[in-house]
Design a protein around this motif. Structure first.
Motif, PDB file in Angstrom:
ATOM      1  N   SER A  53       2.085   8.952  -6.480  1.00 38.70           N
ATOM      2  CA  SER A  53       2.233  10.314  -6.317  1.00 38.70           C
ATOM      3  C   SER A  53       3.680  10.828  -7.175  1.00 38.70           C
ATOM      4  O   SER A  53       3.578  12.183  -7.525  1.00 38.70           O
ATOM      5  N   LEU A  54       4.229   9.827  -7.658  1.00 37.27           N
ATOM      6  CA  LEU A  54       5.335  10.374  -8.716  1.00 37.27           C
ATOM      7  C   LEU A  54       4.980  10.230  -9.900  1.00 37.27           C
ATOM      8  O   LEU A  54       5.445  10.260 -10.969  1.00 37.27           O
ATOM      9  N   ASN A  55       3.455   9.784 -10.242  1.00 37.62           N
ATOM     10  CA  ASN A  55       3.000   9.748 -11.596  1.00 37.62           C
ATOM     11  C   ASN A  55       3.258   8.494 -12.411  1.00 37.62           C
ATOM     12  O   ASN A  55       3.482   8.542 -13.513  1.00 37.62           O
ATOM     13  N   ILE A  56       3.886   7.484 -11.687  1.00 34.39           N
ATOM     14  CA  ILE A  56       4.232   5.923 -12.086  1.00 34.39           C
ATOM     15  C   ILE A  56       2.853   5.523 -12.691  1.00 34.39           C
ATOM     16  O   ILE A  56       1.873   5.490 -12.009  1.00 34.39           O
ATOM     17  N   PRO A  57       2.827   5.078 -13.891  1.00 37.28           N
ATOM     18  CA  PRO A  57       1.795   4.427 -14.644  1.00 37.28           C
ATOM     19  C   PRO A  57       1.289   3.314 -13.867  1.00 37.28           C
ATOM     20  O   PRO A  57       1.987   2.662 -13.075  1.00 37.28           O
ATOM     21  N   VAL A  58      -0.052   3.173 -14.003  1.00 36.84           N
ATOM     22  CA  VAL A  58      -1.028   2.471 -13.187  1.00 36.84           C
ATOM     23  C   VAL A  58      -0.259   0.721 -13.274  1.00 36.84           C
ATOM     24  O   VAL A  58      -0.366   0.103 -12.412  1.00 36.84           O
ATOM     25  N   ASP A  59      -0.095   0.573 -14.784  1.00 32.54           N
ATOM     26  CA  ASP A  59       0.475  -0.811 -15.043  1.00 32.54           C
ATOM     27  C   ASP A  59       1.751  -1.427 -14.264  1.00 32.54           C
ATOM     28  O   ASP A  59       1.759  -2.299 -13.845  1.00 32.54           O
ATOM     29  N   THR A  60       2.626  -0.170 -13.974  1.00 31.45           N
ATOM     30  CA  THR A  60       3.756  -0.375 -13.417  1.00 31.45           C
ATOM     31  C   THR A  60       3.549  -0.688 -11.808  1.00 31.45           C
ATOM     32  O   THR A  60       4.144  -1.369 -11.377  1.00 31.45           O
ATOM     33  N   ILE A  61       2.752   0.173 -11.366  1.00 29.05           N
ATOM     34  CA  ILE A  61       2.285  -0.209  -9.976  1.00 29.05           C
ATOM     35  C   ILE A  61       2.043  -1.461  -9.564  1.00 29.05           C
ATOM     36  O   ILE A  61       2.043  -1.975  -8.731  1.00 29.05           O
ATOM     37  N   MET A  62       0.984  -1.812 -10.492  1.00 23.45           N
ATOM     38  CA  MET A  62       0.331  -3.342 -10.266  1.00 23.45           C
ATOM     39  C   MET A  62       1.278  -4.442 -10.660  1.00 23.45           C
ATOM     40  O   MET A  62       1.695  -5.297  -9.666  1.00 23.45           O
ATOM     41  N   GLN A  63       2.555  -4.128 -11.456  1.00 24.79           N
ATOM     42  CA  GLN A  63       3.482  -5.060 -11.310  1.00 24.79           C
ATOM     43  C   GLN A  63       4.412  -5.140 -10.351  1.00 24.79           C
ATOM     44  O   GLN A  63       4.715  -6.055  -9.819  1.00 24.79           O
ATOM     45  N   VAL A  64       4.590  -3.891  -9.570  1.00 25.92           N
ATOM     46  CA  VAL A  64       5.529  -3.870  -8.590  1.00 25.92           C
ATOM     47  C   VAL A  64       4.747  -4.337  -7.370  1.00 25.92           C
ATOM     48  O   VAL A  64       5.367  -4.916  -6.672  1.00 25.92           O
ATOM     49  N   THR A  65       3.314  -4.003  -7.115  1.00 22.83           N
ATOM     50  CA  THR A  65       3.049  -4.365  -5.896  1.00 22.83           C
ATOM     51  C   THR A  65       2.042  -5.455  -5.782  1.00 22.83           C
ATOM     52  O   THR A  65       1.895  -5.912  -4.701  1.00 22.83           O
ATOM     53  N   LEU A  77      -0.954  -5.278  -6.547  1.00 26.71           N
ATOM     54  CA  LEU A  77      -2.327  -4.644  -6.312  1.00 26.71           C
ATOM     55  C   LEU A  77      -3.129  -4.323  -7.611  1.00 26.71           C
ATOM     56  O   LEU A  77      -2.596  -4.424  -8.522  1.00 26.71           O
ATOM     57  N   SER A  78      -4.540  -4.621  -7.389  1.00 27.20           N
ATOM     58  CA  SER A  78      -5.369  -4.449  -8.380  1.00 27.20           C
ATOM     59  C   SER A  78      -5.518  -2.854  -8.944  1.00 27.20           C
ATOM     60  O   SER A  78      -5.139  -2.022  -7.880  1.00 27.20           O
ATOM     61  N   ALA A  79      -5.882  -2.520 -10.259  1.00 30.43           N
ATOM     62  CA  ALA A  79      -6.196  -1.281 -10.463  1.00 30.43           C
ATOM     63  C   ALA A  79      -7.020  -0.479  -9.664  1.00 30.43           C
ATOM     64  O   ALA A  79      -6.886   0.793  -9.350  1.00 30.43           O
ATOM     65  N   GLU A  80      -8.069  -1.200  -9.382  1.00 35.56           N
ATOM     66  CA  GLU A  80      -9.151  -0.627  -8.408  1.00 35.56           C
ATOM     67  C   GLU A  80      -8.479  -0.321  -7.216  1.00 35.56           C
ATOM     68  O   GLU A  80      -8.669   0.770  -6.639  1.00 35.56           O
ATOM     69  N   GLU A  81      -7.889  -1.114  -6.556  1.00 33.78           N
ATOM     70  CA  GLU A  81      -7.018  -0.868  -5.184  1.00 33.78           C
ATOM     71  C   GLU A  81      -6.203   0.525  -5.440  1.00 33.78           C
ATOM     72  O   GLU A  81      -6.051   1.321  -4.495  1.00 33.78           O
ATOM     73  N   THR A  84       0.817  -1.383   0.006  1.00 30.93           N
ATOM     74  CA  THR A  84      -0.022   0.083   0.229  1.00 30.93           C
ATOM     75  C   THR A  84       0.913   1.389  -0.097  1.00 30.93           C
ATOM     76  O   THR A  84       0.645   2.189  -0.884  1.00 30.93           O
ATOM     77  N   ILE A  85       1.897   1.301   0.945  1.00 28.41           N
ATOM     78  CA  ILE A  85       2.758   2.346   0.836  1.00 28.41           C
ATOM     79  C   ILE A  85       3.444   2.591  -0.274  1.00 28.41           C
ATOM     80  O   ILE A  85       3.713   3.804  -0.856  1.00 28.41           O
ATOM     81  N   THR A  86       3.909   1.906  -0.920  1.00 30.76           N
ATOM     82  CA  THR A  86       4.567   1.757  -2.280  1.00 30.76           C
ATOM     83  C   THR A  86       3.845   2.389  -3.229  1.00 30.76           C
ATOM     84  O   THR A  86       4.214   3.051  -4.081  1.00 30.76           O
ATOM     85  N   ALA A  87       2.727   1.716  -3.434  1.00 36.60           N
ATOM     86  CA  ALA A  87       1.732   2.052  -4.497  1.00 36.60           C
ATOM     87  C   ALA A  87       1.361   3.444  -4.285  1.00 36.60           C
ATOM     88  O   ALA A  87       1.342   4.384  -5.204  1.00 36.60           O
ATOM     89  N   ARG A  88       0.898   4.044  -3.180  1.00 39.64           N
ATOM     90  CA  ARG A  88       0.899   5.268  -2.667  1.00 39.64           C
ATOM     91  C   ARG A  88       1.961   6.162  -3.185  1.00 39.64           C
ATOM     92  O   ARG A  88       1.847   7.426  -3.906  1.00 39.64           O
ATOM     93  N   LYS A  89       3.085   5.812  -2.845  1.00 36.68           N
ATOM     94  CA  LYS A  89       4.263   6.642  -3.205  1.00 36.68           C
ATOM     95  C   LYS A  89       4.508   6.951  -4.729  1.00 36.68           C
ATOM     96  O   LYS A  89       5.073   7.803  -5.207  1.00 36.68           O
ATOM     97  N   LEU A  90       4.413   5.547  -5.458  1.00 34.52           N
ATOM     98  CA  LEU A  90       4.694   5.595  -6.685  1.00 34.52           C
ATOM     99  C   LEU A  90       3.747   6.442  -7.557  1.00 34.52           C
ATOM    100  O   LEU A  90       3.887   6.917  -8.397  1.00 34.52           O
TER     101      LEU A  90
END
Length: 306
Positions: free
Chosen positions: A284-296, A298-302, A276-282
Motif C-alpha cells: 500500500s506504500l508502493n514499496i517495490p515487490v523485490d523489497t517486500i519479497m526480501q522482508v517477508t 513471500l513470493s512475487a505471486e503471493e 501477509t500483513i506486512t506485505a499488504r501494508k508495504l
C-alpha cells in the motif's frame, strides 16, 4: 521541537549522507566517542550496504570504513529482529578479513576489524545498553593474559591478542533509559530519540546538528525518508503483535508445557500472519515487490494476490 531541530535517523544518514567525504566528521565523532581514541576515516569501502537502489532492505543498513591506522570498521544498524544475528556478524567480520588480504600475502597483513551493531530489537537478556566483546587468552591456572610474539619493522614485539583479533560492540538502543551525561550517552540518546542538544560539544553530534537536518532535504529526499520510517514502524508493529499473540495463546493453555507449546505455535502462526500483513501494508506504500519479497519471504505471486 522547532522545525530546524528535526534530525534524520542515523540509519538513513548511513545509507545516504555519511558516505560523502564532506560528512565524515559525523561518523568519525561517533567512532571516537565509542572506541575511546581519535578516529580518522580515510575512505568508505564497498559493502552490501552501499547499494543505493530504492528496493534496498530497510531493516538493515551498513557502512564499511578504513581508518588512518588501516583498520576496518563495520557499522551496522538493524531495525528489526533477526534470528542467528551473532552468527551473521561473525560471518561478516570473517568475510571482511579475507576480502582485505590477497592470496599469498603474509599473515601480518591481516587487518584489525571492529564490528559495531546498533540494534533496535531485543537480542536477548541483559541489563546494559552497551556490550563489548574481544578475544583474550587467559591462563587456566594462573589467570594471566597471554602476549604473543610478532615481528614489526624488523623487531620482535609482544602484542595482546585483542590488538589483532576483531572487536564487537552491540548497542541495544531501546535499553537506554537514563539521563545522558557522558558523550557516549548523548550519542545513544540521539540514536534512540533523534534529538540532539542545542549546546552539545560531543564529537560528531555538533556536525550532525548542521548536516543531518530533516528540513534541509529536498522534496524527493523527504518523501523517500518518510517512506523508510513508515516501513520500519509498520514492521516493528507487526512483529510486536505477533509476539503478543504468541504469549497470549501460550498463557491460555495454562500448564507450563502448554504455555511453551502455545507460545511456539502462537509465534509461528503470528509470523505467518505477520508476513501477509506486512506485505499488504508495504504494498500500500508502493514499496517495490523485490523489497517486500526480501522482508517477508513471500513470493512475487503471493504478493501480487494481496
Amino acid at each position: 521541537m522547532e522545525q530546524k531541530d528535526k534530525y534524520i535517523r542515523f540509519d538513513w544518514a548511513i545509507k545516504r549522507l555519511l558516505r560523502n567525504k564532506a560528512n565524515f566528521g559525523v561518523l568519525e565523532g561517533f567512532l571516537t566517542v565509542l572506541l575511546g581514541e581519535e578516529i580518522h576515516i580515510l575512505e568508505i569501502l564497498e559493502s552490501e550496504g552501499n547499494q543505493q537502489r530504492e528496493d534496498d532492505k530497510f531493516n538493515r543498513v551498513d557502512i564499511k570504513a578504513r581508518n588512518s591506522k588501516d583498520e576496518i570498521i563495520l557499522v551496522e544498524v538493524q531495525n528489526t529482529r533477526e534470528l542467528y544475528y551473532l552468527e551473521r556478524i561473525l560471518y561478516g567480520v570473517a568475510k571482511t578479513i579475507t576480502e582485505h588480504i590477497d592470496l599469498g600475502e603474509i599473515y601480518s597483513n591481516v587487518r584489525k576489524v571492529y564490528s559495531i551493531s546498533i540494534l533496535y530489537f531485543d537480542i536477548g537478556q541483559g541489563s546494559d545498553y552497551l556490550y563489548h566483546g574481544q578475544n583474550t587468552f587467559l591462563g587456566v591456572h594462573t589467570g594471566d593474559h597471554l602476549k604473543v610474539s610478532t615481528k614489526e619493522q624488523g623487531a620482535i614485539v609482544r602484542k595482546l591478542p585483542a590488538e589483532i583479533f576483531p572487536e564487537y560492540f552491540l548497542i541495544r538502543v531501546n535499553e537506554f533509559n537514563k539521563v545522558a551525561v557522558t558523550p557516549l550517552e548523548e550519542w545513544i540518546e540521539y540514536l534512540k530519540t533523534g534529538c540532539i542538544r542545542p549546546d552539545t560539544k560531543v564529537p560528531g553530534l555538533e556536525e550532525a546538528r548542521k548536516k543531518l537536518v530533516y528540513y534541509n532535504m529536498d522534496k524527493a529526499e523527504k518523501l523517500a525518508y518518510d517512506r523508510h520510517i513508515d516501513a520500519v514502524m509498520i514492521q516493528n508493529d507487526v512483529l510486536s503483535t505477533a509476539k503478543l499473540e504468541g504469549h497470549e495463546e501460550g498463557h491460555q493453555l495454562g500448564l507450563e508445557e502448554g504455555r511453551q507449546r502455545g507460545l511456539e505455535e502462537g509465534i509461528e502462526k503470528g509470523i505467518e500472519k505477520e508476513k501477509t500483513i506486512t506485505a499488504r501494508k508495504l504494498k500500500s506504500l508502493n514499496i517495490p515487490v523485490d523489497t517486500i519479497m526480501q522482508v517477508t519471504g513471500l513470493s512475487a505471486e503471493e504478493i501480487e494476490q494481496l
